[in-house]
Design a protein around this motif. Structure first.
Motif, PDB file in Angstrom:
ATOM      1  N   ILE A 134       0.864  -1.186   0.000  1.00  0.00           N
ATOM      2  CA  ILE A 134       0.000   0.000   0.000  1.00  0.00           C
ATOM      3  C   ILE A 134       0.896   1.229   0.000  1.00  0.00           C
ATOM      4  CG2 ILE A 134      -1.752   1.306   1.269  1.00  0.00           C
ATOM      5  CD1 ILE A 134      -1.343  -2.324   2.118  1.00  0.00           C
ATOM      6  N   THR A 135       0.666   2.127  -0.975  1.00  0.00           N
ATOM      7  CA  THR A 135       1.503   3.320  -1.088  1.00  0.00           C
ATOM      8  C   THR A 135       0.705   4.618  -0.975  1.00  0.00           C
ATOM      9  OG1 THR A 135       1.340   3.172  -3.508  1.00  0.00           O
ATOM     10  CG2 THR A 135       3.276   2.184  -2.462  1.00  0.00           C
ATOM     11  N   GLY A 136      -0.597   4.512  -0.763  1.00  0.00           N
ATOM     12  CA  GLY A 136      -1.407   5.713  -0.586  1.00  0.00           C
ATOM     13  C   GLY A 136      -2.650   5.401   0.199  1.00  0.00           C
ATOM     14  N   THR A 137      -3.055   6.329   1.050  1.00  0.00           N
ATOM     15  CA  THR A 137      -4.300   6.170   1.805  1.00  0.00           C
ATOM     16  C   THR A 137      -5.098   7.469   1.745  1.00  0.00           C
ATOM     17  OG1 THR A 137      -3.510   6.983   3.963  1.00  0.00           O
ATOM     18  CG2 THR A 137      -3.099   4.658   3.446  1.00  0.00           C
ATOM     19  N   GLY A 138      -6.407   7.326   1.817  1.00  0.00           N
ATOM     20  CA  GLY A 138      -7.307   8.479   1.911  1.00  0.00           C
ATOM     21  C   GLY A 138      -8.476   8.123   2.792  1.00  0.00           C
ATOM     22  N   THR A 139      -8.887   9.040   3.640  1.00  0.00           N
ATOM     23  CA  THR A 139      -9.896   8.727   4.654  1.00  0.00           C
ATOM     24  C   THR A 139     -10.838   9.891   4.902  1.00  0.00           C
ATOM     25  OG1 THR A 139      -8.142   7.514   5.807  1.00  0.00           O
ATOM     26  CG2 THR A 139     -10.232   7.747   6.952  1.00  0.00           C
ATOM     27  N   LEU A 140     -12.117   9.585   4.936  1.00  0.00           N
ATOM     28  CA  LEU A 140     -13.131  10.476   5.496  1.00  0.00           C
ATOM     29  C   LEU A 140     -13.848   9.676   6.568  1.00  0.00           C
ATOM     30  CD1 LEU A 140     -14.916  12.064   2.377  1.00  0.00           C
ATOM     31  CD2 LEU A 140     -12.966  12.977   3.626  1.00  0.00           C
ATOM     32  N   SER A 141     -13.825  10.157   7.799  1.00  0.00           N
ATOM     33  CA  SER A 141     -14.466   9.417   8.886  1.00  0.00           C
ATOM     34  C   SER A 141     -15.173  10.387   9.820  1.00  0.00           C
ATOM     35  CB  SER A 141     -13.435   8.604   9.674  1.00  0.00           C
ATOM     36  OG  SER A 141     -12.786   9.424  10.637  1.00  0.00           O
ATOM     37  N   PRO A 142     -16.041   9.871  10.686  1.00  0.00           N
ATOM     38  CA  PRO A 142     -16.724  10.745  11.649  1.00  0.00           C
ATOM     39  C   PRO A 142     -15.791  11.388  12.682  1.00  0.00           C
ATOM     40  CG  PRO A 142     -17.944   8.704  11.340  1.00  0.00           C
ATOM     41  CD  PRO A 142     -16.612   8.509  10.688  1.00  0.00           C
ATOM     42  N   VAL A 143     -14.540  10.918  12.744  1.00  0.00           N
ATOM     43  CA  VAL A 143     -13.599  11.513  13.700  1.00  0.00           C
ATOM     44  C   VAL A 143     -12.426  12.181  13.002  1.00  0.00           C
ATOM     45  CG1 VAL A 143     -14.243   9.987  15.602  1.00  0.00           C
ATOM     46  CG2 VAL A 143     -12.411   9.294  14.025  1.00  0.00           C
ATOM     47  N   GLY A 144     -12.555  12.423  11.701  1.00  0.00           N
ATOM     48  CA  GLY A 144     -11.497  13.119  10.985  1.00  0.00           C
ATOM     49  C   GLY A 144     -11.601  12.935   9.490  1.00  0.00           C
ATOM     50  N   LEU A 145     -11.285  13.995   8.735  1.00  0.00           N
ATOM     51  CA  LEU A 145     -11.442  13.984   7.283  1.00  0.00           C
ATOM     52  C   LEU A 145     -10.128  13.735   6.550  1.00  0.00           C
ATOM     53  CD1 LEU A 145     -14.009  16.902   6.834  1.00  0.00           C
ATOM     54  CD2 LEU A 145     -14.431  14.449   7.135  1.00  0.00           C
ATOM     55  N   SER A 146      -9.204  13.053   7.204  1.00  0.00           N
ATOM     56  CA  SER A 146      -7.953  12.616   6.594  1.00  0.00           C
ATOM     57  C   SER A 146      -7.430  11.446   7.411  1.00  0.00           C
ATOM     58  CB  SER A 146      -6.924  13.744   6.577  1.00  0.00           C
ATOM     59  OG  SER A 146      -6.494  14.047   7.906  1.00  0.00           O
ATOM     60  N   THR A 147      -6.457  10.752   6.854  1.00  0.00           N
ATOM     61  CA  THR A 147      -5.861   9.635   7.596  1.00  0.00           C
ATOM     62  C   THR A 147      -5.222  10.119   8.885  1.00  0.00           C
ATOM     63  OG1 THR A 147      -5.509   8.297   5.607  1.00  0.00           O
ATOM     64  CG2 THR A 147      -4.091   7.847   7.496  1.00  0.00           C
ATOM     65  N   GLU A 148      -4.505  11.222   8.829  1.00  0.00           N
ATOM     66  CA  GLU A 148      -3.836  11.725  10.031  1.00  0.00           C
ATOM     67  C   GLU A 148      -4.843  12.165  11.086  1.00  0.00           C
ATOM     68  OE1 GLU A 148      -0.675  11.300  10.647  1.00  0.00           O
ATOM     69  OE2 GLU A 148      -0.527  10.384   8.661  1.00  0.00           O
ATOM     70  N   ALA A 149      -5.926  12.816  10.652  1.00  0.00           N
ATOM     71  CA  ALA A 149      -6.951  13.253  11.614  1.00  0.00           C
ATOM     72  C   ALA A 149      -7.652  12.059  12.245  1.00  0.00           C
ATOM     73  CB  ALA A 149      -7.955  14.167  10.926  1.00  0.00           C
ATOM     74  N   LEU A 150      -7.925  11.046  11.432  1.00  0.00           N
ATOM     75  CA  LEU A 150      -8.517   9.808  11.952  1.00  0.00           C
ATOM     76  C   LEU A 150      -7.620   9.217  13.029  1.00  0.00           C
ATOM     77  CD1 LEU A 150     -10.432   7.206  11.698  1.00  0.00           C
ATOM     78  CD2 LEU A 150      -8.717   6.385  10.073  1.00  0.00           C
ATOM     79  N   TRP A 151      -6.334   9.067  12.715  1.00  0.00           N
ATOM     80  CA  TRP A 151      -5.418   8.424  13.658  1.00  0.00           C
ATOM     81  C   TRP A 151      -5.264   9.237  14.937  1.00  0.00           C
ATOM     82  CZ3 TRP A 151      -3.903   3.917  14.885  1.00  0.00           C
ATOM     83  CH2 TRP A 151      -2.832   3.747  15.769  1.00  0.00           C
TER      84      TRP A 151
ATOM     85  N   SER B 167      -7.436  11.110  16.408  1.00  0.00           N
ATOM     86  CA  SER B 167      -8.617  10.906  17.245  1.00  0.00           C
ATOM     87  C   SER B 167      -8.622   9.522  17.875  1.00  0.00           C
ATOM     88  CB  SER B 167      -9.894  11.104  16.419  1.00  0.00           C
ATOM     89  OG  SER B 167     -10.045  12.450  16.024  1.00  0.00           O
ATOM     90  N   LEU B 168      -8.346   8.499  17.066  1.00  0.00           N
ATOM     91  CA  LEU B 168      -8.418   7.128  17.585  1.00  0.00           C
ATOM     92  C   LEU B 168      -7.346   6.869  18.636  1.00  0.00           C
ATOM     93  CD1 LEU B 168      -9.186   4.923  14.449  1.00  0.00           C
ATOM     94  CD2 LEU B 168     -10.752   6.179  15.932  1.00  0.00           C
ATOM     95  N   SER B 169      -6.157   7.377  18.420  1.00  0.00           N
ATOM     96  CA  SER B 169      -5.082   7.136  19.381  1.00  0.00           C
ATOM     97  C   SER B 169      -5.365   7.815  20.717  1.00  0.00           C
ATOM     98  CB  SER B 169      -3.744   7.613  18.821  1.00  0.00           C
ATOM     99  OG  SER B 169      -3.767   9.003  18.558  1.00  0.00           O
ATOM    100  N   GLN B 170      -6.219   8.843  20.688  1.00  0.00           N
ATOM    101  CA  GLN B 170      -6.601   9.538  21.914  1.00  0.00           C
ATOM    102  C   GLN B 170      -7.940   9.076  22.469  1.00  0.00           C
ATOM    103  OE1 GLN B 170      -6.348  13.784  21.266  1.00  0.00           O
ATOM    104  NE2 GLN B 170      -4.354  13.621  20.269  1.00  0.00           N
ATOM    105  N   GLY B 171      -8.554   8.079  21.816  1.00  0.00           N
ATOM    106  CA  GLY B 171      -9.815   7.534  22.310  1.00  0.00           C
ATOM    107  C   GLY B 171     -11.012   8.447  22.144  1.00  0.00           C
ATOM    108  N   LYS B 172     -11.029   9.243  21.072  1.00  0.00           N
ATOM    109  CA  LYS B 172     -12.128  10.182  20.854  1.00  0.00           C
ATOM    110  C   LYS B 172     -13.165   9.586  19.907  1.00  0.00           C
ATOM    111  CE  LYS B 172      -9.315  14.348  21.516  1.00  0.00           C
ATOM    112  NZ  LYS B 172      -8.812  15.606  20.888  1.00  0.00           N
ATOM    113  N   GLY B 173     -14.428   9.626  20.310  1.00  0.00           N
ATOM    114  CA  GLY B 173     -15.512   9.092  19.505  1.00  0.00           C
ATOM    115  C   GLY B 173     -16.263  10.167  18.743  1.00  0.00           C
ATOM    116  N   GLY B 174     -17.111   9.718  17.782  1.00  0.00           N
ATOM    117  CA  GLY B 174     -17.804  10.661  16.911  1.00  0.00           C
ATOM    118  C   GLY B 174     -19.314  10.628  16.973  1.00  0.00           C
ATOM    119  N   ALA B 175     -19.899   9.961  17.965  1.00  0.00           N
ATOM    120  CA  ALA B 175     -21.358   9.841  18.017  1.00  0.00           C
ATOM    121  C   ALA B 175     -21.993  11.095  18.596  1.00  0.00           C
ATOM    122  CB  ALA B 175     -21.762   8.625  18.845  1.00  0.00           C
TER     123      ALA B 175
END
Length: 414
Positions: free
Chosen positions: A10-27, A29-37
């Motif tokens: 894998i040489t590229g990633t792209g992410t839109l999630s309820p806890v961030g609109l990029s891969t870095e933003a997603l990570w 939030s998740l590493s800090q235990g932040k939810g999106g509900a």
């Protein structure tokens, strides 16, 4: 094929999630235990049994797509375009230097254009069939995201969608991997997208008794492995990966997130919506993936589970993990990041695969949050509430869908 199998990375990633609109933003939030509900804002959910979800925050389609084109796309397709654009940019591929017939797209959705479906149905009931949009069908069909991605970037290789409910995007990655193995493409864009937080979708999942109804505590409602879990929390978003051979990635000096070491797929052949109670299909998928990877159970350092917070599903998957890993099940780390993102349905597998890649990169296991009272039947380490540093070389990702569809990927650290 096994003796001559290509090493695909894998040489590229792209992410839109309820806890961030990029891969870095997603990570982050998740590493800090932040939810999106949070309470649903897309429609008046007052009369619904479930009145909350994990919506995308601050997404504006015209930040990614011109207004005219965006108006002819369902949100699930808009999300797919944004995520795939991120992934292609991240990969550093020069598309002008690649034979367009050698780069393809496999991009799935569990439900397709649900927003469009609901809007057009209301229009039909209010004003009759002559008022239906000529773009209704092209905006609705699940394969249109793959088509739109190919048209946007002039990608002329294999192009289609997968649809296997909540295993959809894992199957998309598996198919993309196989297409490169079969020499039908050199590069693949793959993943999944979902935008199903609509009145009909929420009402349907409520009717199936699949969603949590903890309306008084939405931020804690997604609680895999907790004794009081009562169903999943619907999420939305998209994820995309760029796949190519290791040799190709090394030759152009690309960043490598990880290698797809093994893939597995199976069917429960058991029930319309419920998993096999002993996780039989999940066992087959995980064992097949480990066989492909050429590793033993004690090689698995972390499992990002399907873990939706349904009473039956969580237990069945843990039983399957214990059967596959044996005593090592008590040494490996396990977590469900759906506790933070909610369940992205057809996009869940690819977003969670990206989580696996980031976990290996950062050598950090993301937590399962909202575990206040661990289910006494869950006797393995589900990484409750806080992330944990750990050496990770092989990580496993599971995805299961209504209809008994099972998929497993094993990633190896770059």
């Amino acid at each position: 094929m096994s003796q001559e199998r290509k090493r695909i990375v894998i040489t590229g990633t792209g992410t839109l999630s309820p806890v961030g609109l990029s891969t870095e933003a997603l990570w982050e939030s998740l590493s800090q235990g932040k939810g999106g509900a949070a309470p649903i804002t897309y429609f008046d959910a007052t009369q619904f049994a479930t009145r909350f979800a994990c919506e995308l925050k601050n997404f504006n389609a015209t930040d990614h797509i011109d207004a005219k084109s965006a108006g002819r796309m369902d949100p699930f397709c808009q999300y797919a375009i944004a995520a795939s654009d991120q992934a292609l940019k991240d990969s550093g591929l020069d598309l002008s230097a690649i034979d367009p017939s050698r780069i393809g797209v496999v991009f799935g959705s569990g439900t397709g254009g649900m927003t469009t479906h609901d809007q057009q149905m209301r229009l039909y009931l209010d004003r009759g069939p002559r008022r239906i949009s000529p773009f209704f069908i092209p905006m609705l069909i699940p394969d249109i995201a793959a088509g739109q991605i190919s048209m946007r970037h002039k990608l002329m290789g294999p192009n289609y969608a997968t649809a296997s409910a909540c295993a959809t995007s894992l199957h998309a990655i598996i198919d993309a991997w196989m297409l490169i193995q079969m020499d039908m493409a050199d590069y693949m864009v793959c993943g999944g997208s979902e935008a199903a937080i609509t009145p009909m979708s929420v009402a349907g999942f409520n009717a199936a008794r699949a969603l949590s109804t903890a309306n008084d505590i939405p931020e804690k409602a997604s609680r895999p492995y907790d004794r009081d879990r009562d169903g999943f929390v619907m999420g939305e978003g998209a994820g995309a990966l760029i796949l190519e051979t290791l040799e190709s990635a090394q030759a152009r000096g690309a960043k490598i997130y990880g290698e797809i070491a093994g893939v597995g797929a199976s069917a429960d052949a058991h029930h319309l919506t419920a998993p096999h109670p002993e996780g039989a299909g999940a066992v087959n998928a995980m064992q097949n993936a480990m066989k492909q990877a050429g590793i033993t159970p004690d090689s698995i350092d972390y499992i990002n589970t399907h873990g939706t917070a349904t009473p039956l599903g969580d237990l069945a998957e843990i039983k399957a993990i214990k059967k596959v890993l044996g005593e090592h099940a008590y040494k490996t780390s396990i977590s469900s990041t759906k506790s933070m993102t909610g369940h992205l349905l057809g996009a869940a597998g690819v977003v969670e695969s990206i989580v696996c890649l980031k976990a290996m990169e950062q050598q950090l296991v993301p937590p399962t949050i909202n575990i206040d009272n661990l289910d006494p039947e869950i006797d393995v380490d589900v990484t409750p509430n806080e992330a944990r540093e750990k050496s990770l070389e092989y990580v496993l990702n599971n995805g299961f869908g209504f209809g008994g569809h099972n998929a497993t990927l094993i990633f190896k650290k770059a």
